[in-house]
Write a protein that holds these residues in place. Structure first.
Motif, PDB file in Angstrom:
ATOM      1  N   ASP A 146       0.587   4.387  -3.851  1.00  0.00           N
ATOM      2  CA  ASP A 146      -0.189   3.768  -2.772  1.00  0.00           C
ATOM      3  C   ASP A 146      -1.654   4.166  -2.877  1.00  0.00           C
ATOM      4  OD1 ASP A 146       2.119   2.687  -1.662  1.00  0.00           O
ATOM      5  OD2 ASP A 146       2.329   4.269  -0.151  1.00  0.00           O
ATOM      6  N   GLN A 171     -13.077   0.177   0.372  1.00  0.00           N
ATOM      7  CA  GLN A 171     -12.026  -0.807   0.633  1.00  0.00           C
ATOM      8  C   GLN A 171     -12.564  -2.233   0.523  1.00  0.00           C
ATOM      9  OE1 GLN A 171      -9.976  -0.170   4.331  1.00  0.00           O
ATOM     10  NE2 GLN A 171      -8.246  -1.418   3.691  1.00  0.00           N
ATOM     11  N   GLU A 197      -5.539  -1.220  -6.573  1.00  0.00           N
ATOM     12  CA  GLU A 197      -4.369  -1.347  -5.690  1.00  0.00           C
ATOM     13  C   GLU A 197      -3.232  -2.047  -6.433  1.00  0.00           C
ATOM     14  OE1 GLU A 197      -5.102  -3.072  -1.807  1.00  0.00           O
ATOM     15  OE2 GLU A 197      -6.995  -1.968  -1.651  1.00  0.00           O
TER      16      GLU A 197
END
Length: 145
Positions: free
Chosen positions: A116, A98, A107
């Motif tokens: 998603d 992340q 993303e």
């Protein structure tokens, strides 16, 4: 009712350990159908290493996990190509990725097609890298004897 219909995640799954199991379990808790891409031996080099467990055996191990509905080979790092081959509405990835440039871009790319990206907690204290290091220490001690 689960939040997503079809989920997708990938990994090498070499020396399968509790971190792998935790990721697959948490992914399956959020989707009805979980597709898992297992990285082919030739692609493992992206981690600058060689798989200890051969690809076919890693595929078999992952296919036997109750949380996994389908196992497919991950032949390249192109996640959009994976989406086109196996349409999904969510991609699960470990939280250690992340905020990286690669995943920030993914993303945005996947948001354009309504997919998603969901980050799952990284299991600290265990990893294939740690297992590999432990094996090297054991082997070097045995060599010294």
């Amino acid at each position: 009712m689960k939040k997503y219909k079809i989920g997708y995640t990938t990994g090498v799954y070499d020396m399968f350990h509790i971190g792998h199991l935790n990721l697959l379990k948490k992914a399956k808790e959020q989707c009805e159908y979980l597709i898992v891409g297992v990285t082919i031996d030739e692609l493992v080099s992206y981690k600058n290493k060689e798989a200890i467990i051969p690809f076919e055996e890693r595929m078999e191990i992952v296919s036997q996990i109750s949380y996994v509905d389908q196992v497919v080979p991950q032949k390249n790092m192109n996640k959009m190509e994976a989406y086109e081959a196996h349409p999904f509405d969510v991609m699960f990835v470990g939280s250690d990725w992340q905020g990286s440039d690669t995943w920030n871009q993914l993303e945005q790319t996947f948001a354009e097609v309504g997919v998603d990206i969901h980050y799952l907690p990284y299991t600290s204290g265990t990893s294939s890298t740690a297992l590999r290091s432990a094996l090297q220490r054991i082997n070097s001690k045995e060599t010294v004897k």
